[in-house]
Design an enzyme around this catalytic site. Sequence first.
Site, short mmCIF file in Angstrom:
data_model
loop_
_atom_site.label_atom_id
_atom_site.label_comp_id
_atom_site.label_asym_id
_atom_site.label_seq_id
_atom_site.Cartn_x
_atom_site.Cartn_y
_atom_site.Cartn_z
N LYS A 1 36.60 62.64 39.38
CA LYS A 1 35.88 63.12 38.21
C LYS A 1 35.94 64.65 38.13
O LYS A 1 36.21 65.22 37.07
CB LYS A 1 34.41 62.65 38.29
N TYR B 1 66.87 40.71 47.80
CA TYR B 1 66.32 40.08 46.59
C TYR B 1 65.04 39.33 46.91
O TYR B 1 64.76 39.02 48.06
CB TYR B 1 67.35 39.15 45.93
N GLY C 1 30.17 52.25 40.51
CA GLY C 1 28.84 51.72 40.78
C GLY C 1 28.41 51.80 42.22
O GLY C 1 27.32 51.35 42.58
N MET D 1 28.08 54.59 44.15
CA MET D 1 27.25 55.73 44.53
C MET D 1 26.36 56.14 43.35
O MET D 1 26.37 55.52 42.31
CB MET D 1 28.13 56.86 45.03
N ARG E 1 26.31 64.00 39.57
CA ARG E 1 27.06 62.75 39.72
C ARG E 1 27.97 62.81 40.94
O ARG E 1 28.53 63.86 41.26
CB ARG E 1 27.97 62.53 38.51
N SER F 1 66.84 33.62 54.10
CA SER F 1 65.88 33.64 53.01
C SER F 1 64.52 33.37 53.62
O SER F 1 64.30 32.32 54.22
CB SER F 1 66.24 32.56 51.98
N HIS G 1 50.63 22.27 46.12
CA HIS G 1 51.74 21.62 45.43
C HIS G 1 51.59 21.76 43.92
O HIS G 1 52.52 22.16 43.21
CB HIS G 1 51.80 20.15 45.84
N CYS H 1 62.04 33.61 49.31
CA CYS H 1 61.88 32.58 48.29
C CYS H 1 60.53 31.92 48.35
O CYS H 1 60.34 30.85 47.81
CB CYS H 1 63.01 31.55 48.38
N ARG I 1 40.01 59.24 30.45
CA ARG I 1 40.76 58.53 31.49
C ARG I 1 41.80 57.65 30.80
O ARG I 1 41.67 57.38 29.59
CB ARG I 1 39.83 57.69 32.35
#
Lengths: 895, 895
Positions: B25, B871, B105, B107, B96, B784, B468, B851, B346
């Site tokens: 902030k 991959y 929320g 502090m 603040r 894999s 499944h 995979c 923001r």
Amino acid sequence: MSDVFRFSKTVTDGDGTMRDLLGGKGAGLAEMCRMGVPVPPGFTIGTRSCISYINNNHQLEDGLRAEIEKNLTWLEQELGKKLGGGDAAPLLLSVRSGARVSMPGMMDTILNLGLNRDTVEQLANATGNPRFAYDSYRRFIQMYSNVVLDLSHSDFENMLEDQREAEGVKIDSDISLDGLKQLIATYKKFIKEEHGQPFPEDPRDQLWGAINAVFDSWNNDRAILYRKINNIADNWGTAVNVQSMVFGNMGESSGTGVCFSRNPSTGEPGPYGEYLRNAQGEDVVAGIRTPNKIDNPDDPESMAAHWPEVYQQLLDTLVVLEKHFKDMQDTEFTVEDGKLFLLQTRNGKRTSKASLRIAIDLYNEGLIDRIEAIQKIVPDSLSQLLASEFDQEAKQQLLKDGRLLGRGLNAGPGAATGVIALSAEKAVSMSEEGLPVILVREETSPEDIAGMHASTGILTQRGGMTSHAAVVARGMGKPCVVGCTVMTVHYESSTIQMGGRRLKEGEFISIDGTTGEVLEGKIPTTSSPLLRELETGQFEAGSQGEQFAKLMSWIDDIAVMKVRTNADTPADARVARLLGAGGIGLCRTEHMFFGEDRIQNVRKMILAHDEESRIEALHALQPHQEQDFYELFREMDGLPVTIRLLDPPLHEFLPHEASLIESLATNMGLTPSAVRARVRDLEESNPMLGHRGCRLGISHPTIYRMQVSAIVGAVNRARAEGVDAQPEVMVPLIGTKGELDHVKRSIEPIIRESGLEIPIGTMIEIPRAALTADEIAESAEFFSFGTNDLTQCGMGLSRDDSGSFLPLYIDAGIYKRDPFKSIDQKGIGRLVKMASEAGREIKPDIKLGVCGEHGGDPDSIRFFHQVGLDYVSCSPYRVPIAKLAAAQAGIEERA
Amino acid sequence: MSDVFRFSKTVTDGDGTMRDLLGGKGAGLAEMCRMGVPVPPGFTIGTRSCISYINNNHQLEDGLRAEIEKNLTWLEQELGKKLGGGDAAPLLLSVRSGARVSMPGMMDTILNLGLNRDTVEQLANATGNPRFAYDSYRRFIQMYSNVVLDLSHSDFENMLEDQREAEGVKIDSDISLDGLKQLIATYKKFIKEEHGQPFPEDPRDQLWGAINAVFDSWNNDRAILYRKINNIADNWGTAVNVQSMVFGNMGESSGTGVCFSRNPSTGEPGPYGEYLRNAQGEDVVAGIRTPNKIDNPDDPESMAAHWPEVYQQLLDTLVVLEKHFKDMQDTEFTVEDGKLFLLQTRNGKRTSKASLRIAIDLYNEGLIDRIEAIQKIVPDSLSQLLASEFDQEAKQQLLKDGRLLGRGLNAGPGAATGVIALSAEKAVSMSEEGLPVILVREETSPEDIAGMHASTGILTQRGGMTSHAAVVARGMGKPCVVGCTVMTVHYESSTIQMGGRRLKEGEFISIDGTTGEVLEGKIPTTSSPLLRELETGQFEAGSQGEQFAKLMSWIDDIAVMKVRTNADTPADARVARLLGAGGIGLCRTEHMFFGEDRIQNVRKMILAHDEESRIEALHALQPHQEQDFYELFREMDGLPVTIRLLDPPLHEFLPHEASLIESLATNMGLTPSAVRARVRDLEESNPMLGHRGCRLGISHPTIYRMQVSAIVGAVNRARAEGVDAQPEVMVPLIGTKGELDHVKRSIEPIIRESGLEIPIGTMIEIPRAALTADEIAESAEFFSFGTNDLTQCGMGLSRDDSGSFLPLYIDAGIYKRDPFKSIDQKGIGRLVKMASEAGREIKPDIKLGVCGEHGGDPDSIRFFHQVGLDYVSCSPYRVPIAKLAAAQAGIEERA
């Protein structure tokens, strides 16, 4: 340097230490020659030449042939014989393989080399036994054709059979001399046709062929597989031993025999063996003539009576050999014309009983020291000394009567006989009627504990060496056969089917947990005499009990890995302490939950609808747990007792059969469908990976708090009575440090408030715990490797289900051993090693132990010793085995 | 150096890069000041002071107090006001917290600091609104008492309620001025009694108390837990922002509002927000007055119409902010007496749709480059663009009518409505009648595949995100809710029970797979417009399809980890390719076994009594498999297709219900009891660790040989038609090199004979395989990682059973996330890393992929990128998400 090594009474180039160069057999022959033991002379072509032969496109390397020729000439001069005979007596040779380590039956051997159409006649004349000469020739041709010429053995057997039929005789030795000559002609004709070349008549050609064949046999398929399975390097190679033949069938002053230097069955000192006069080794094997004892005062045909001088020479030789090799020897000898030759000596195989006695006797005789005595005994053999036994005659009778029903896995050693009970309840009730009972189940579960207790033996259709039945039975010291897949259990009709027979509940069967055999009928059994003696605490001089106690005391003097026991009951603890346990490494608290007086409250706890009634049920359980722990502390006064908090999934405590569910519902004031729903809710697809261990402790924190309160109470009570209680709290199935911290936050306040100091440690049984052991060590005062679960998770292998493919895997050489029996050192062992190192890095004095079944396996114990663990824990009856294995591992390392 | 940083239009010490020192902030306020954006001035006390305060026994460090005093004096001069008022207008402050990363929320915050009995009067006079002044005072006392004096909030609420009752009013804002004054007196009396000290009247005392309280709030319980869960270091500390208050309620030329710089719902450019005149932020929240739009041509009360100058100023500011922060901004502003102040800016939250459009628009506007555009989009948000949607009005109506039955896990995104079918058969038959169907099961198994195909959505009672049902549904792109434990399925009565209601098979329900909601009744749904557009292959300019295609093409330009898909059918493969898949990373051949035309032969194969009839059944299957593979090759022309050989245990292919067993028996010419016995034989205690994968391939070699023959046949057929088939054969469940070698010996000859070159690789899904990957790499052409099984085994955690404790574990912070959703990097990730390194050491060019389900999880993808995998492979509908995540990981690494 030459790679050919002579051995004879006058010149010996090698010695017993040169196994790598000469192979085991070659080194042994050389060593005997050096000791002055009479051995038929010969020479060894070293292993190096084998590798060079293979790499050299299957050609003997330059100069080797000349070298061999030189040594052959030396051998001929040494004996005054000649290969090929002629003007001198014919020199006959054996050509044998011999690798660095024994590879029994893997490679090839050729005997009687040197025979041909001329020398066979010379041999016939020299022995005055043409039949023997021609039979030897026939055998030589057959052996050589198979080994060197690669012709099929069965073709020769067929020709042999034809000859027998032609003469109308049944056995080979009844074939006439002419028949043999005819057969040899047939063989030679066949060889020429098949091989394209006549059978070699020149003994030198025979010799080169044989040497090449032995070298080639290093790379035959079965040898390659054997090496692979037994971790033998491909580049070790085999030696070739070329040795002069001696004959025990040259007349009445010749003979052959085998002799142990001590009785291999009892361990009693003195020669123990048999011999046959005018005979060769194979005659003894063929069993046509009955051999005589070496040493029998009542028998005038014994060697001692008949050939006192040769006998004395043999005795003296045995003494020399024992002194030299520092162990009981198993020898083969031949007497040729009154002259003794040793053909082989090796450390003799022996029974467990003999093994113990011989080790102690050799020590008493000053031949070996304590360390050597400890090394002499195969750890696993001790289990036989503690097992109950069948009356052997009665068992043999049943076997003869065809009453063997089948075989399973030999999961718990010992013999048991009793009536079939197909449920735990039935086992209990039949046992209360005074009957001995064999509990027979598809597989057992914790519900069956009472029935297992009531039984003398356990038999299951499914499961492996570490299935529930196997683990629990071994813990109880009960004979057990598991994975008996040839059996089918029919609960509906209360019968089992096996070996083509159907047996009813109540009929007698006998199981041999040492061999895995299952027999129909009753066989008398006796409990282990050693165990009975140990229980008295008094040993007669020279008794087995005294021998055992001596061995154990020697082991205790060696500072090595400690051995604890897995014990859940005072009785288990007592036996384990008797057998030398240094504490309890694993007390499974859940086994206590199954007692008659507890299970109802356990079930109430599980079925509770609110926290209040759950706590109430736990309160009712607490005094029982406290009493259990108190009794264990008393038995283990002064020794550590590691208590594992509740581990199994809750559904194991609930009944699954309809009638039991109904009676439970009535008891609890619930509807059967409500109970059924809860049972179903708790069922899991893969319970091994489910809601159990610390997961249960985290979701039901009151359970662990009750258990820890009970431990605290038991410690206070024990200490008030002067008992030195040494509890350790062990949290199961930890996968992350966060879990352990969570559990500790819940139970530590109870310990803190009591003012006691009780270490809290964890099982390492989840691969992730091993992988993050550095973190976990921050919160744990000890690690105990649960190698059963670590193996299951790490190899993705359910021990209960692996029976369907494990045997295949072992046959195919994919697994070398059942990984639940002996730890997979490369994979699972790596996890143990990583975790030990990581744990010690964070906390150098962290205590490290093993409490899986591997804690009782000698190979695994050696590995754990190498990793540097502080202790292993195993079933009570495995304690002596583990101690011996640990001592041997320690000795091995020092050497 | 001073740890106090000023920010104002004239002097600003900090800037936006100094988050670590100033907190988020503080850095944001400083940055806006530097940009010339109007911000109420103030100063930030840095995070370092917080840690020093905590370590210094909760005392401000030496000199800090003087430093703050100095800055306070500066602030007073800057504004011409004074803390405590008096001769000048009173300076009011907000105090603040603000940590390096947002901890919403966690502090504390205090507003209106500086009010006391004197300044409240000054404020009343200045605003001409005494009610507002006293209400502010009341709120300040209440907030301060709670945060600084640690008095209970509810006590103050009770006093407030008493006052409302005394005046007979319902809402706080109706309390009279006198009433407020009375209430303040009551508050003060209470504070003195409870706190022992009067409420501080001196604004300086108030300030010191507030600063200390904010520092202290760093270590309140919820902040500590939040940090633990979110991996925020304890020693980062919080800053304190002391800022002058501005008021939007000083009359008709004042006001307050919120404004996005673009429409957060659609992404449309232009301001989007609301404001209220003569009001404070909390009035907007309270909802008593209806705010007006910022920009609405039809509304004379819109800011644009009413305050054209301020409006223009706001617009200009938004443009400046967007240009500066390169993103759509979400601002809070206050207009005090015609003067605009920004209180916060923001990056704005936005819908998936807006997210894509804004990223593309910002690029088109030249504000960001492609790399930045790629980074703007949260990967997971793309899944919403591909999901079907409910008609929102109809859904809201059902919710209002109380027709929400319950919630489960949101396992497959999208909305589905249909009639309940409680079995796969029923699902098929109802669907054939033309009804939309929701398949509702306790859990699904491979037997249900046909039913799942026939359904528009799937709902299960049990199972987790990778059960499944979840895996298969995501693969099919079907909405799916699993683990809906509030539901009970009664198969007997064909009903389900849920949310207090009982529904029959055939009644309508609706499931929202994006939220996990289950509703009673029918809701109209529409399929994803994006997907429909992609299927046409034609994009209109500016359409979502065009935006999507543009994004994907940018991603493809970045060389990063490739993304393949898990696909078993041509339809799956087609969708995946449409969505950008670079091949198939996992084709599960078993899914092909369940087709109507195959399952009978599969069962014949399993039930075969001899090898001959087994081979016959396999021969019948082979053409089907060949056709399957051929079709996949065609869809994936030119791209690799990794085919996993049969993996699941055989019992998954056999029926378990009595009626199905009977009909199977009839079909096979067997007795039902024979079939039952075989089903039972194949049952396992822990099938996940049982006889499956390569174990099956080894015990039934003909199965794998048939599959490889089918692959060879399909390749030949495809290539003959000019299709560039690129198969890879993958062996599942390898634990040792020996297994892989054994399988290769069996299947390689088939490939060799065909003359094709097909790489053979292995899954790494057993921890032991990862631990011995160096050995295995010798025999594998690719790895894999099957991270589902690797997680299950490595953590000892069954994904199907973990639902009973996973939520608890996540709540307690033991697991940060479901390890089946996002890979456990420390444990399981370590195995992946070890195996990758070991594999590459032996075979530097070995191809490495993933995979498991983790292949579609952005956090896991980042990890796999770091490990250096080639991959990932994921469900078709996750492909764009995975591609975006992979691109972001690549960009992140370069930065």
